[in-house]
Design a protein around this motif. Sequence first.
Motif, mmCIF file in Angstrom:
data_model
loop_
_atom_site.group_PDB
_atom_site.id
_atom_site.type_symbol
_atom_site.label_atom_id
_atom_site.label_comp_id
_atom_site.label_asym_id
_atom_site.label_seq_id
_atom_site.Cartn_x
_atom_site.Cartn_y
_atom_site.Cartn_z
ATOM 1 N N LEU A 150 59.659 -27.503 87.608
ATOM 2 C CA LEU A 150 58.348 -28.092 87.310
ATOM 3 C C LEU A 150 57.501 -28.205 88.573
ATOM 4 O O LEU A 150 56.271 -28.062 88.521
ATOM 5 C CB LEU A 150 58.530 -29.464 86.654
ATOM 6 N N SER A 151 58.148 -28.467 89.713
ATOM 7 C CA SER A 151 57.408 -28.565 90.974
ATOM 8 C C SER A 151 56.781 -27.229 91.353
ATOM 9 O O SER A 151 55.743 -27.189 92.019
ATOM 10 C CB SER A 151 58.336 -29.039 92.095
ATOM 11 N N LEU A 152 57.410 -26.133 90.923
ATOM 12 C CA LEU A 152 56.829 -24.816 91.195
ATOM 13 C C LEU A 152 55.465 -24.657 90.522
ATOM 14 O O LEU A 152 54.589 -23.963 91.034
ATOM 15 C CB LEU A 152 57.782 -23.709 90.723
ATOM 16 N N ALA A 153 55.294 -25.319 89.363
ATOM 17 C CA ALA A 153 53.998 -25.269 88.685
ATOM 18 C C ALA A 153 52.927 -25.940 89.528
ATOM 19 O O ALA A 153 51.767 -25.503 89.542
ATOM 20 C CB ALA A 153 54.094 -25.934 87.308
ATOM 21 N N VAL A 154 53.306 -27.020 90.232
ATOM 22 C CA VAL A 154 52.366 -27.692 91.129
ATOM 23 C C VAL A 154 51.998 -26.777 92.286
ATOM 24 O O VAL A 154 50.827 -26.669 92.668
ATOM 25 C CB VAL A 154 52.953 -29.018 91.651
ATOM 26 N N SER A 155 52.995 -26.097 92.860
ATOM 27 C CA SER A 155 52.719 -25.153 93.945
ATOM 28 C C SER A 155 51.811 -24.030 93.465
ATOM 29 O O SER A 155 50.878 -23.611 94.170
ATOM 30 C CB SER A 155 54.032 -24.571 94.478
ATOM 31 N N LEU A 156 52.075 -23.519 92.257
ATOM 32 C CA LEU A 156 51.223 -22.469 91.687
ATOM 33 C C LEU A 156 49.799 -22.977 91.502
ATOM 34 O O LEU A 156 48.822 -22.260 91.791
ATOM 35 C CB LEU A 156 51.796 -22.010 90.344
ATOM 36 N N ASN A 157 49.655 -24.224 91.042
ATOM 37 C CA ASN A 157 48.336 -24.829 90.884
ATOM 38 C C ASN A 157 47.588 -24.862 92.213
ATOM 39 O O ASN A 157 46.410 -24.491 92.291
ATOM 40 C CB ASN A 157 48.511 -26.243 90.314
ATOM 41 N N MET A 158 48.261 -25.286 93.273
ATOM 42 C CA MET A 158 47.624 -25.402 94.581
ATOM 43 C C MET A 158 47.176 -24.049 95.120
ATOM 44 O O MET A 158 46.063 -23.906 95.640
ATOM 45 C CB MET A 158 48.580 -26.082 95.555
ATOM 46 N N ILE A 159 48.060 -23.047 95.000
ATOM 47 C CA ILE A 159 47.722 -21.718 95.509
ATOM 48 C C ILE A 159 46.587 -21.103 94.690
ATOM 49 O O ILE A 159 45.650 -20.505 95.244
ATOM 50 C CB ILE A 159 48.950 -20.805 95.481
ATOM 51 N N THR A 160 46.653 -21.236 93.362
ATOM 52 C CA THR A 160 45.598 -20.696 92.504
ATOM 53 C C THR A 160 44.271 -21.357 92.812
ATOM 54 O O THR A 160 43.228 -20.689 92.898
ATOM 55 C CB THR A 160 45.953 -20.900 91.020
ATOM 56 N N TRP A 161 44.288 -22.674 92.965
ATOM 57 C CA TRP A 161 43.078 -23.416 93.326
ATOM 58 C C TRP A 161 42.482 -22.869 94.623
ATOM 59 O O TRP A 161 41.279 -22.603 94.717
ATOM 60 C CB TRP A 161 43.444 -24.895 93.446
ATOM 61 N N GLY A 162 43.335 -22.666 95.628
ATOM 62 C CA GLY A 162 42.847 -22.159 96.900
ATOM 63 C C GLY A 162 42.269 -20.759 96.791
ATOM 64 O O GLY A 162 41.200 -20.478 97.340
ATOM 65 N N ILE A 163 42.947 -19.886 96.070
ATOM 66 C CA ILE A 163 42.475 -18.514 95.920
ATOM 67 C C ILE A 163 41.118 -18.461 95.224
ATOM 68 O O ILE A 163 40.240 -17.659 95.585
ATOM 69 C CB ILE A 163 43.506 -17.676 95.135
ATOM 70 N N PHE A 164 40.924 -19.326 94.232
ATOM 71 C CA PHE A 164 39.685 -19.283 93.456
ATOM 72 C C PHE A 164 38.529 -20.067 94.085
ATOM 73 O O PHE A 164 37.413 -20.010 93.570
ATOM 74 C CB PHE A 164 39.939 -19.775 92.026
ATOM 75 N N GLN A 165 38.777 -20.786 95.191
ATOM 76 C CA GLN A 165 37.667 -21.471 95.854
ATOM 77 C C GLN A 165 36.571 -20.502 96.318
ATOM 78 O O GLN A 165 35.399 -20.706 96.004
ATOM 79 C CB GLN A 165 38.189 -22.286 97.039
ATOM 80 N N PRO A 166 36.920 -19.423 97.049
ATOM 81 C CA PRO A 166 35.856 -18.483 97.435
ATOM 82 C C PRO A 166 35.206 -17.802 96.230
ATOM 83 O O PRO A 166 34.004 -17.513 96.249
ATOM 84 C CB PRO A 166 36.595 -17.457 98.312
ATOM 85 N N VAL A 167 35.989 -17.533 95.185
ATOM 86 C CA VAL A 167 35.427 -16.910 93.984
ATOM 87 C C VAL A 167 34.391 -17.824 93.343
ATOM 88 O O VAL A 167 33.268 -17.403 93.012
ATOM 89 C CB VAL A 167 36.548 -16.587 92.965
ATOM 90 N N MET A 168 34.746 -19.092 93.160
ATOM 91 C CA MET A 168 33.811 -20.051 92.592
ATOM 92 C C MET A 168 32.609 -20.264 93.514
ATOM 93 O O MET A 168 31.485 -20.466 93.049
ATOM 94 C CB MET A 168 34.506 -21.386 92.332
ATOM 95 N N GLY A 169 32.864 -20.204 94.821
ATOM 96 C CA GLY A 169 31.753 -20.344 95.760
ATOM 97 C C GLY A 169 30.718 -19.251 95.591
ATOM 98 O O GLY A 169 29.506 -19.510 95.578
ATOM 99 N N LYS A 170 31.177 -18.008 95.421
ATOM 100 C CA LYS A 170 30.240 -16.905 95.210
ATOM 101 C C LYS A 170 29.504 -17.055 93.881
ATOM 102 O O LYS A 170 28.313 -16.732 93.774
ATOM 103 C CB LYS A 170 30.992 -15.569 95.261
ATOM 104 N N MET A 171 30.208 -17.549 92.863
ATOM 105 C CA MET A 171 29.562 -17.766 91.568
ATOM 106 C C MET A 171 28.494 -18.856 91.656
ATOM 107 O O MET A 171 27.426 -18.753 91.040
ATOM 108 C CB MET A 171 30.611 -18.117 90.521
ATOM 109 N N ILE A 172 28.780 -19.894 92.458
ATOM 110 C CA ILE A 172 27.786 -20.951 92.660
ATOM 111 C C ILE A 172 26.561 -20.395 93.366
ATOM 112 O O ILE A 172 25.423 -20.695 92.993
ATOM 113 C CB ILE A 172 28.399 -22.113 93.462
ATOM 114 N N ASP A 173 26.786 -19.577 94.393
ATOM 115 C CA ASP A 173 25.656 -18.976 95.105
ATOM 116 C C ASP A 173 24.806 -18.116 94.170
ATOM 117 O O ASP A 173 23.582 -18.042 94.311
ATOM 118 C CB ASP A 173 26.158 -18.116 96.264
ATOM 119 N N ARG A 174 25.453 -17.465 93.197
ATOM 120 C CA ARG A 174 24.724 -16.556 92.304
ATOM 121 C C ARG A 174 24.109 -17.257 91.097
ATOM 122 O O ARG A 174 22.949 -17.018 90.755
ATOM 123 C CB ARG A 174 25.660 -15.444 91.827
ATOM 124 N N PHE A 175 24.898 -18.143 90.445
ATOM 125 C CA PHE A 175 24.451 -18.737 89.184
ATOM 126 C C PHE A 175 24.026 -20.205 89.302
ATOM 127 O O PHE A 175 23.476 -20.763 88.359
ATOM 128 C CB PHE A 175 25.561 -18.632 88.128
#
Length: 409
Positions: free
Chosen positions: A46-71
Amino acid sequence: MLKTFSGPQIVMVTFLTLMGAFGLNLTAGQFFAPLNEAYGWDLTILSLAVSLNMITWGIFQPVMGKMIDRFGPKAVIASSAALMGGAFILSATITQLWQFFLYYGVLTAIGFAGCGSMANSVLVSRWYVKKRAKMLSRSSMGMNIGQLILLPLTGALIASFSFRTAFVALGLIMLVIVVPFVLLVVKNNPADIDQMPDGDSVSSFVAGKSVSLSEALKSREFWIATLGFATCGFTLYLVTMHLPNFAVDVGGGKSLGGQLLGIAALGSAVSMWITGQLTHVMGKKNLLIILYVVRLLAFIWLAVSPGIWQLYVFAVVYGISSMPIIPLVTGIIGDKFGKNAMGSILGFSWFIHQVFAALGVFLGGYLRTMTGNYTLAFWLGAVLLGFGVVLTVLMKEQTVAINSRTALQ
């Protein structure tokens, strides 16, 4: 007739959004026991799901940032909050382990990346210049209040009803409360409704020009701020994920860790308000140095004074220096690079923050396993915080100048 400045309503909605986003994302640990009882999934898995959450969150920060700049932040925050809410409701249906990994580890994390601190900081930064740090601090208090309210609520719902009821109730908080407020109240920019930042119709601000992410990545100041912020991520998640286990190691009960994190969250909320008031007087850089030093002292205390009463002292001191670092770093980056590319620039900073956060969680567990205690992990955190202090001292803080036509305040 002049319209009432909408900035305070924007801050209120970002406060509410951060309450929901952080409150939901940090409830995962409370579902471990009921999921283990229902399906036999052990803590390590179950702790691996938390680690996956953290890594996914980090990876998608720049993606969401670009979407914010655009939309614009409004569309991204609203859709991301809806995704978080939907993912929690879907979690009420889980019967297989892969579903928990997908719903919490991936979908919740993607939603959190788009309605968490980075996105809301960009929105507030568009509405405030002179009062940016103060308003970022006020909105960011939602992170602490969300923990204080939603974590106990989750526990009560699980105890009184079931983990499925808790998942549904938390999901509805995002879908029924947060998303409608964002859609009805938020405007992307003051200019959209013929207003100016800070609500001052006669001021003219001479702020740093807006630059692109590629330009920011070539900047010494960007890397100083970001690497200092990374030491915050390492130590923040080292404490959040391992303090409960450390409390048990030194003879505390299983509930002590939650109590300590609650004390830290309360201390952080008070500190967030105070730092917001002091920013205009002391400057963001000076306050950031003080907070890094305070957290450094807290880690040294933790490494050399293992005992239950010392943990309470640590919780207070650490709490003072935890979440307030986030709006200060955000404000410094906003002052330096301007608002137009804040999404992608802040998103990249948050990505580095999360890489170090995941590293802190991993090394905390690894060093505990190898040495039998957390002492080396805490000393490592202290060393990194010392590095963060040095970096911040070297930082050149951008001053937002205001020309002589500024109205009296």
